[in-house]
Design an enzyme around this catalytic site. Structure first.
Site, PDB file in Angstrom:
ATOM      1  N   ASP A  16     -37.558 -18.681  32.243  1.00 46.30           N
ATOM      2  CA  ASP A  16     -36.625 -19.532  33.205  1.00 46.30           C
ATOM      3  C   ASP A  16     -37.113 -19.085  34.546  1.00 46.30           C
ATOM      4  O   ASP A  16     -37.807 -17.914  34.771  1.00 46.30           O
ATOM      5  CB  ASP A  16     -35.132 -19.179  32.885  1.00 46.30           C
ATOM      6  CG  ASP A  16     -34.451 -20.017  34.036  1.00 46.30           C
ATOM      7  OD1 ASP A  16     -34.606 -21.083  34.245  1.00 46.30           O
ATOM      8  OD2 ASP A  16     -33.435 -19.271  34.693  1.00 46.30           O
ATOM      9  N   ASP A  43     -31.158 -16.795  31.884  1.00 40.27           N
ATOM     10  CA  ASP A  43     -29.900 -16.035  32.566  1.00 40.27           C
ATOM     11  C   ASP A  43     -28.671 -17.097  32.634  1.00 40.27           C
ATOM     12  O   ASP A  43     -27.419 -16.539  32.554  1.00 40.27           O
ATOM     13  CB  ASP A  43     -30.136 -15.478  33.909  1.00 40.27           C
ATOM     14  CG  ASP A  43     -30.346 -16.545  34.846  1.00 40.27           C
ATOM     15  OD1 ASP A  43     -29.420 -16.470  35.811  1.00 40.27           O
ATOM     16  OD2 ASP A  43     -31.067 -17.678  34.887  1.00 40.27           O
ATOM     17  N   ASP A  84     -29.408 -22.337  30.074  1.00 38.58           N
ATOM     18  CA  ASP A  84     -30.467 -21.459  28.986  1.00 38.58           C
ATOM     19  C   ASP A  84     -30.075 -21.238  27.510  1.00 38.58           C
ATOM     20  O   ASP A  84     -30.866 -21.065  26.901  1.00 38.58           O
ATOM     21  CB  ASP A  84     -30.977 -20.179  29.783  1.00 38.58           C
ATOM     22  CG  ASP A  84     -31.828 -20.482  31.114  1.00 38.58           C
ATOM     23  OD1 ASP A  84     -32.518 -21.514  31.235  1.00 38.58           O
ATOM     24  OD2 ASP A  84     -31.541 -19.664  32.092  1.00 38.58           O
TER      25      ASP A  84
END
Length: 634
Positions: A341, A524, A528
């Site tokens: 990410d 995080d 996600d």
């Protein structure tokens, strides 16, 4: 050998120094019973060599049987009551059968080595437990609470609650996870995070329970309860992981019963066939059958898998990486592609002002001061970054009134009686970050460009995982293409997917896995979580990770150190090599000794030494992964 069964431990207990984890079923009496059995064996052997009356040394040997064999015999009978066949019972039957034909010395030797290998297995497992339990000793039992009136009181660390302040004097251990609100000092975090040198911690910096304060005095505001501290999470999650079994172990246990039953049937054949067709005497055939039962038992095979994986989990936990199960530790090493990410993972999720543009008739300082005036009361990360940039330039920021947030757009307020608006520009205009426009009474004053700070270790981490996988590292982000491209360029990521909604990230992960890739996703945020669940391995950033991401992920990186991803993959692969090596050792020893017994004459004492020696060897080999060097060298 008797396998340790460990129930999962609750996650939310406070640090109250509970009984040793991983050690359920591993008791110090095992070592004492083994030592007593050895002494009785040596006593009997000495009397036998000294030509003492046979009843005396027989009595010593039989006492050795009782001392070293009662516990595995009881465990085997309990398993038999549950209609399962335990390898412990096979060893006890073999020892009793040896005594029944007069070979009480060999039977006692089997009991001694069997008990000793069991004790060594207990010690190895205890070492894994102690490596994690030692974290509990890092958290001080007491802390100095700083009351609102300025007085202090000594309280139990486990009773600290978020919002309270504690005073940490030079040389003291910090009593809880929190944020420094006053003072500056160097803090030794090596025991928790693995950082080799103390790090400077000042106002606004996070500090962790159990770390050691340096020469300065710190005032720390507690942010987590004791049960939710980094140390508590490491201990609790490693406890949970230790109660799970890897797929290899589960496969071994599925075939163990069939294999053990097959050993019994084969032992009866080894006893009967030579007597019926080869004319062997009963005692000769029974000796060969006893030896066969010993060397064919799968003790070492059963013990080949879990010690390396449990040691790896403990080692990772000691370095601030929480692996939630043995299955996960086994799976991580099979990763073929790592996806990251962007915000909060490769970047710190904390934007900073990189450029200020002024319209004609205005200056950069004026633009930034006006923007900071209305952003002063904003809780948005962009607003805080603008206010921080103005403070760093020592600008005189005017007062703003009538502050109002514009959801999804920006903020507005009145400065000097005139309306000032700070709004995010069209994403298409952003080249290397986020651009906000500053207007006064609707007229452009200037622009402020902000870029999310890249983590210092992001580029090195991307390069490290790229060298371990068959596919290049990927960037999956919901941000616009230009911001994603800027981060990809700075980190060396070559495959980028931008403007992804949560379901889009899941689709990308599932598409990769449908093509045979094993995806490890690092993220995080709440957005996600679905992709973390869909990936072969989900890794969450521990410090800023959302609760949903932390619960969903298979692995939690406590200190948000991206370099831990590559170290974890290497450690997992090393653990897998150790498991394979153990299985090869165990299977090879069984094959050699079984063949020797069937085609020639294998002495009972040598059979015992070879079989039990291989069991001890695989346990000690797995324990090597407890060493600190295993984390770096992989």
């Amino acid at each position: 050998m008797t396998q340790t069964r460990v129930p999962p431990a609750p996650r939310d207990r406070a640090l109250a120094r509970p009984p040793s984890i991983l050690a359920t079923g591993v008791r110090l009496p095992e070592v004492r019973w083994a030592a007593a059995a050895l002494l009785l064996f040596l006593l009997g052997w000495g009397m036998q060599l000294a030509a003492a009356p046979a009843p005396l040394w027989w009595a010593a040997y039989l006492a050795c049987y009782a001392t070293g064999g009662w516990e595995p015999a009881l465990a085997g009978l309990r398993a038999l009551r549950d209609r399962t066949l335990d390898v412990d019972l096979l060893m006890i039957v073999a020892a009793i059968a040896a005594a029944s034909i007069g070979q009480v010395f060999d039977g006692a030797l089997l009991i001694v080595i069997f008990a000793t290998s069991g004790a060594l297995e207990a010690v190895v497992t205890q070492r894994t437990a102690d490596s994690v339990d030692s974290l509990l000793n890092l958290a001080p039992e007491q802390a100095t609470l700083l009351r609102e009136d300025g007085t202090t009181a000594t309280v139990a660390s486990r009773d600290l609650t978020p919002g309270q302040r504690i005073l940490v004097r030079p040389g003291e251990r910090i009593g809880g996870d929190g944020t420094v609100v006053e003072g500056i000092s160097e803090v030794d975090q090596q025991a928790i995070t693995g950082e080799s040198v103390p790090v400077v911690r000042g106002v606004g910096d996070e500090v962790l329970s159990g770390t050691v304060n340096g020469t300065g005095t710190l005032t720390v505001r507690i942010t987590r309860e004791a049960g939710a501290s980094v140390i508590a999470r490491i201990v609790a999650l490693v406890e949970e992981a230790s109660g799970t079994k890897a797929r290899t172990q589960l496969f071994i246990e599925r075939i163990e019963q069939a294999y053990s039953f097959g050993v019994v049937v084969a032992t009866l054949l080894v006893l009967a066939v030579p007597m019926l067709f080869l004319g062997h005497a009963f005692e000769q055939a029974l000796t060969r059958a006893i030896v066969f039962m010993i060397v064919a038992s799968p003790c070492a095979v059963v013990l080949s898998t879990m010690p390396p994986l449990l040691a790896s989990i403990a080692n990772a936990g000691r370095h601030g990486v929480l692996v939630k199960s043995a299955t996960v530790m086994e799976t991580v090493g099979r990763t073929t592609v790592v996806a990251f990410d962007k915000t909060g993972t490769l970047t710190e999720g904390a934007p900073e002002v990189t450029e200020v543009g002024a319209a004609a008739g205005h200056t950069e300082d004026e633009v930034l001061a006006l923007a900071a005036a209305v952003e002063r009361y904003s809780e948005h990360p962009l607003g805080r970054a603008i206010a921080r940039a103005a403070a760093e330039r020592d600008l005189a920021v005017p007062e703003a009134v009538d502050f109002r947030a514009l959801p999804g757009r920006g903020v507005t307020g009145r400065v000097g009686g005139r309306a000032v608006t700070v709004e995010r520009a069209d994403a298409a205009s952003a080249t290397t970050g986020t651009v906000v426009e500053v207007r006064r009474e609707g007229e452009p004053v200037g622009t402020v460009t902000l870029v999310d700070r890249l983590r210092p270790d992001a580029r090195a981490a991307v390069q490290a995982v790229a060298g371990l996988t068959t596919a290049p590292a990927m960037l999956l982000t919901g941000d616009h293409a230009s911001a994603a491209a800027a981060v990809a360029e700075r980190t060396g990521v070559t495959s980028v997917r931008s403007r992804l909604m949560p379901q889009d990230k899941v689709a990308v992960v599932e598409d990769l896995q449908s093509r045979g890739e094993r995806v490890l996703l690092v993220g995080d945020g709440v957005n996600d979580a679905p992709a973390l669940a869909a990936a072969s391995t989900g890794v969450a950033m521990g410090r800023r990770g959302s609760d949903l991401a932390l619960d969903t992920a298979d692995v939690v990186i406590v200190r948000d150190e991206l370099g831990a991803v590559a170290n974890l993959v290497r450690l997992s692969r090393r653990a897998r090599r150790y498991v394979i090596a153990n299985l090869v050792i165990a299977a090879s020893v069984i094959a050699v000794l079984v063949t020797w017994d069937l085609v020639a004459t294998l002495p009972l004492a040598l059979a015992v030494a070879g079989h039990e020696g291989s069991t001890v060897l695989v346990a000690l080999n797995g324990a090597r992964l407890l060493r600190r060097s295993a984390w770096q060298s992989g």
